[in-house]
Motif scaffolding. Sequence first.
Motif, PDB file in Angstrom:
ATOM      1  N   TYR A 155       0.854  -1.187   0.000  1.00  0.00           N
ATOM      2  CA  TYR A 155       0.000   0.000   0.000  1.00  0.00           C
ATOM      3  C   TYR A 155       0.892   1.241   0.000  1.00  0.00           C
ATOM      4  O   TYR A 155       1.030   1.920   1.020  1.00  0.00           O
ATOM      5  CB  TYR A 155      -0.936   0.004   1.204  1.00  0.00           C
ATOM      6  N   PRO A 156       1.541   1.544  -1.131  1.00  0.00           N
ATOM      7  CA  PRO A 156       2.549   2.612  -1.146  1.00  0.00           C
ATOM      8  C   PRO A 156       1.992   4.007  -0.895  1.00  0.00           C
ATOM      9  O   PRO A 156       2.728   4.902  -0.506  1.00  0.00           O
ATOM     10  CB  PRO A 156       3.154   2.506  -2.552  1.00  0.00           C
ATOM     11  N   GLU A 157       0.695   4.217  -1.130  1.00  0.00           N
ATOM     12  CA  GLU A 157       0.121   5.551  -0.974  1.00  0.00           C
ATOM     13  C   GLU A 157      -0.567   5.741   0.365  1.00  0.00           C
ATOM     14  O   GLU A 157      -1.229   6.759   0.582  1.00  0.00           O
ATOM     15  CB  GLU A 157      -0.875   5.811  -2.115  1.00  0.00           C
ATOM     16  N   GLN A 158      -0.447   4.777   1.287  1.00  0.00           N
ATOM     17  CA  GLN A 158      -1.086   4.878   2.585  1.00  0.00           C
ATOM     18  C   GLN A 158      -0.058   4.740   3.691  1.00  0.00           C
ATOM     19  O   GLN A 158       0.969   4.066   3.533  1.00  0.00           O
ATOM     20  CB  GLN A 158      -2.150   3.774   2.758  1.00  0.00           C
ATOM     21  N   THR A 159      -0.334   5.397   4.804  1.00  0.00           N
ATOM     22  CA  THR A 159       0.460   5.218   6.017  1.00  0.00           C
ATOM     23  C   THR A 159      -0.474   4.818   7.140  1.00  0.00           C
ATOM     24  O   THR A 159      -1.659   5.159   7.140  1.00  0.00           O
ATOM     25  CB  THR A 159       1.204   6.510   6.396  1.00  0.00           C
ATOM     26  N   ALA A 178     -13.187  -1.562   2.112  1.00  0.00           N
ATOM     27  CA  ALA A 178     -12.241  -0.466   1.941  1.00  0.00           C
ATOM     28  C   ALA A 178     -11.044  -0.590   2.866  1.00  0.00           C
ATOM     29  O   ALA A 178     -10.107   0.182   2.740  1.00  0.00           O
ATOM     30  CB  ALA A 178     -12.940   0.865   2.182  1.00  0.00           C
ATOM     31  N   SER A 179     -11.081  -1.489   3.815  1.00  0.00           N
ATOM     32  CA  SER A 179      -9.981  -1.631   4.771  1.00  0.00           C
ATOM     33  C   SER A 179      -8.822  -2.360   4.120  1.00  0.00           C
ATOM     34  O   SER A 179      -9.016  -3.214   3.248  1.00  0.00           O
ATOM     35  CB  SER A 179     -10.447  -2.400   6.011  1.00  0.00           C
ATOM     36  N   PRO A 180      -7.588  -2.047   4.510  1.00  0.00           N
ATOM     37  CA  PRO A 180      -6.434  -2.756   3.945  1.00  0.00           C
ATOM     38  C   PRO A 180      -6.436  -4.218   4.375  1.00  0.00           C
ATOM     39  O   PRO A 180      -6.852  -4.561   5.477  1.00  0.00           O
ATOM     40  CB  PRO A 180      -5.234  -1.998   4.538  1.00  0.00           C
ATOM     41  N   GLN A 181      -5.957  -5.047   3.477  1.00  0.00           N
ATOM     42  CA  GLN A 181      -5.882  -6.485   3.741  1.00  0.00           C
ATOM     43  C   GLN A 181      -4.416  -6.866   3.921  1.00  0.00           C
ATOM     44  O   GLN A 181      -3.669  -6.985   2.948  1.00  0.00           O
ATOM     45  CB  GLN A 181      -6.517  -7.274   2.587  1.00  0.00           C
ATOM     46  N   PHE A 182      -3.993  -7.009   5.167  1.00  0.00           N
ATOM     47  CA  PHE A 182      -2.613  -7.383   5.464  1.00  0.00           C
ATOM     48  C   PHE A 182      -2.501  -8.904   5.528  1.00  0.00           C
ATOM     49  O   PHE A 182      -3.328  -9.575   6.138  1.00  0.00           O
ATOM     50  CB  PHE A 182      -2.158  -6.786   6.792  1.00  0.00           C
TER      51      PHE A 182
END
Length: 466
Positions: A261-265, A324-328
């Motif tokens: 996810y390069p555009e999110q922190t 919409a949540s990130p999937q780690f």
Amino acid sequence: MAPPKKNATRRLLFLIIGLIVLLVILAAVGRATGLFGTGNDAVEVETARAERRTLTQVVTASGKVQPEVEVKLSPDVSGEIIELRVREGDQVEKGDLLVRIRPDFYVAQVEQAEAGVLQAKANMAQRRADMLTAEVELNRQKALFEKNAIAESDYVRAQNQYEVAKAAYEAAEYAVQSAEARLREAREQLSKTAIYAPMSGTVSKLDVELGERVVGTSQFTGTEMMRIARLDQMELEVDVNENDVVNVALGDTARIEIDAYPEQTFRGVVTEIANTARTTAAGTQEQVTNFPVKIRILDPHNLNLAVPGTGQALQTSETPLADASPQFRPGMSGTVDIYTKTVFDVVAVPIQAVTVRDFARLQPAADTTRRARTGETGRDDTVSTRFPKEDLRKVVFLVENGKAKMVEVTTGITDDTHIEIKSGLSGGEEVIIGPYRAVSRTLEPGTPVRVKPPEQPGRRPLAAAN
């Protein structure tokens, strides 16, 4: 009479020598009057202002994403898998049946142990009967002995036979207990052929297939069948260098970047710092010593894998939708910036402005003398000796009246670009920040300097514009 060609050569030679002498005189006069020459001796430097600002010390490290809680499942018994009820990625609840191992051998062990218990009980009943018979005989012999109808040896023999029968009965009781213990063990081994989920979560890894034989963990490391993890509670385990780990503390906040996810922190917090280091390439020049540090990911993630009833805040209005949540996923790479310390309104200068100088070389060393008296001559021999001792201190160089002025400073924390000055500067001073060779080696107190003018934005070349 000299030839005309020879005279012309001589005149040309005198003319050249005269020009050289004239140039030397002009150079000496120009240097003495300051018309030229002095500017070439000055060192061209770059400067910046010492200013008050807020600094945050940051420790950067990289590592892998992993679940906070992950359980590895291995069988306690060996055998063939005859039932496999899950696939990788399935969600399970605590107590769900996961795997069943062929129980035939362990059923036979239970039956054999049950037969052993029955045999031990039968043997105990026989020994009890023998003890009762010996007791009756002992009572009869005792009555006869009291009437002097039998010899004492007959009474003692009957008493010994009773004690032997009693001991045999007690041994039979212990044999029954031992057989029952073997039966419990056999039943426990049989129960272990069915493997249930020890916790609620997701099957994050599955290493076996239906029909595969597995090895139990009774005496050595067995087959790892699968892993169950809480994927809605992920963390990042990073390796922090031994020089930086002393600045990290539990509870420090962090900013996490995941490569996927390069555009999110994402926000994080330090939850665990290892006490033992990991050393790679030990004994070589490439040896690196790092300490594992775990950072919990605070932002909602893997919401579609959250287990109900685990306390994950899924109903709050601040929680994004599951899609919409990130999937780690375990094993993803990431980088973390750990904010270890922040100071407010302090004097700071660019990091490159601070350097080190040996004060022992800048100041004349004190002469020490020693006297050696010789017994033969009776005269004093005075020997002058110097004992240079390295005295390294942190300094910055200021620009004052066209010359470099050295100021000793005490430093504090640093961020990516600036360093805190605790003492030596009050703010507003013009400090020299470059070039690197001048700051680190060339500059000395009183060195003539010339400030390099800042680069003015100009037109781009035609080729670049095109």
